[in-house]
Design a protein around this motif. Structure first.
Motif, mmCIF file in Angstrom:
data_model
loop_
_atom_site.group_PDB
_atom_site.id
_atom_site.type_symbol
_atom_site.label_atom_id
_atom_site.label_comp_id
_atom_site.label_asym_id
_atom_site.label_seq_id
_atom_site.Cartn_x
_atom_site.Cartn_y
_atom_site.Cartn_z
ATOM 1 N N PRO A 1 31.494 25.155 50.726
ATOM 2 C CA PRO A 1 30.668 24.266 49.880
ATOM 3 C C PRO A 1 30.336 24.859 48.514
ATOM 4 O O PRO A 1 30.021 24.111 47.576
ATOM 5 C CB PRO A 1 29.387 24.081 50.712
ATOM 6 N N THR A 2 30.413 26.182 48.399
ATOM 7 C CA THR A 2 30.068 26.806 47.105
ATOM 8 C C THR A 2 31.047 26.389 46.007
ATOM 9 O O THR A 2 30.691 26.396 44.823
ATOM 10 C CB THR A 2 30.060 28.336 47.230
ATOM 11 N N TYR A 3 32.274 26.030 46.384
ATOM 12 C CA TYR A 3 33.221 25.539 45.375
ATOM 13 C C TYR A 3 32.702 24.264 44.723
ATOM 14 O O TYR A 3 32.766 24.091 43.504
ATOM 15 C CB TYR A 3 34.585 25.274 46.015
ATOM 16 N N TYR A 4 32.197 23.355 45.569
ATOM 17 C CA TYR A 4 31.667 22.101 45.036
ATOM 18 C C TYR A 4 30.377 22.338 44.240
ATOM 19 O O TYR A 4 30.142 21.669 43.227
ATOM 20 C CB TYR A 4 31.404 21.121 46.176
ATOM 21 N N GLU A 5 29.550 23.262 44.712
ATOM 22 C CA GLU A 5 28.307 23.567 43.982
ATOM 23 C C GLU A 5 28.615 24.117 42.600
ATOM 24 O O GLU A 5 27.982 23.727 41.606
ATOM 25 C CB GLU A 5 27.475 24.570 44.785
ATOM 26 N N ALA A 6 29.615 25.005 42.522
ATOM 27 C CA ALA A 6 30.004 25.555 41.223
ATOM 28 C C ALA A 6 30.571 24.471 40.316
ATOM 29 O O ALA A 6 30.294 24.454 39.104
ATOM 30 C CB ALA A 6 31.039 26.661 41.415
#
Length: 311
Positions: free
Chosen positions: A197-202
């Protein structure tokens, strides 16, 4: 240090081997042993009183005559064209539709609704083509079909669907995708759920829109899985879904131009002429070409990956 032998590893993994035994036996009996029967493709096979093996031994060798008969037939071009083109359309459209539905499911926040949609989409996958063929017939029946009833109600002429080849490429493609999209989309959906999910948050912090997130995060993460499944599908490009092309058009002779594929041709050849040698030649032709395509696609993808790594 003494090297551990075969029996040590066998005893250590015996429970895992026992679990794998049914699958291994199934592969041996239904895949590897039948390979020996390909010799029939090179013989003028005739039955004798001694059984199959005696018949196989006494049948004369004819070399590649069965293959010559298959490819010199006027149907050879039609069945090869239909088999390849339908599978190309299924591979491309099936991939696009399955990924699209998987992305849509991943954007639904209600887990309960996701399960409802997944179950609804997966249901056709478990229906046999025999049942589906009756559903299709209830819509397309020339006299009592729902579609013709609607056309008649609008003062239009009914269509004899099972005698009109021009409609069936679209019908078969639609039915093939409708039946298989649920299963394929679940595979891609599971892969999407595994993306960090950190990819989408970034991406959101950088101001990426939803489409930009899909384009630059989701699709690149799905690319390896899409490649593997496409390679497997290309290996079966010379194999068609027998139920789809035989049951749904109800084996109508008027539709052979657009519904006859290698699998139905082999079956019809066996039931009408009983020429096992020619049917075996067609089956061997399917397997050899499929094997070559899988190896070729693997080499192509490997070469592409190596070239990409250089840059």
């Amino acid at each position: 240090m003494k090297k551990k032998g075969f029996w040590y590893h066998f005893n250590k993994n015996k429970m895992l081997l026992l679990m794998a035994l049914p699958g291994a036996l199934w592969l041996i009996f239904f895949f590897y042993i039948p390979v020996l029967g390909n010799v029939v493709a090179f013989k003028n096979f005739t039955y004798s009183d001694g059984g199959f093996f005696k018949s196989l031994q006494e049948s004369p060798w004819v070399g590649f005559d069965n293959f010559k008969f298959l490819f010199s037939s006027s149907n050879a071009y039609i069945i090869t064209r239909n088999t390849v083109l339908y599978n190309v359309v299924f591979i491309i459209s099936g991939l696009v539709v399955a990924v699209m539905f998987a992305i849509i499911l991943s954007e639904i926040r209600s887990k309960k609704m996701v399960k409802v949609y997944q179950t609804s989409m997966l249901l056709p996958y478990f229906l046999s083509w025999v049942i589906i063929s009756y559903f299709v017939y209830s819509f397309l029946s020339p006299d009592k079909g729902l579609v013709n009833s609607i056309l008649a109600g609008q003062a239009g002429d009914g269509i004899n669907w099972y005698n009109e080849p021009k409609y069936w490429p679209f019908i078969l493609v639609f039915m093939g995708i409708w039946k298989g999209v649920g299963y394929s989309s679940i595979i891609y959906f599971a892969s999407i759920m595994g993306i960090d999910p950190t990819y989408y948050e970034a991406a959101m912090i950088d101001g990426a829109t939803k489409w930009q997130q899909i384009k630059n995060v989701t699709l690149p993460q799905l690319a390896p899985l899409m490649t593997i499944l496409t390679i497997l599908a290309v290996g079966n490009i010379f194999r068609a879904d027998f139920g789809l092309f035989y049951q749904v058009p109800r084996n109508s002779g008027a539709l052979y131009e657009v519904t006859s594929v290698l699998d139905t041709y082999i079956y019809n050849g066996l039931t009408s002429s009983g020429d096992i040698g020619m049917a075996s030649a067609a089956g061997l032709y399917q397997s050899v070409v499929g094997c070559i395509l899988v190896i070729g696609m693997n080499l192509l993808v490997r070469k592409y990956d190596e070239e990409s790594a250089l840059f």
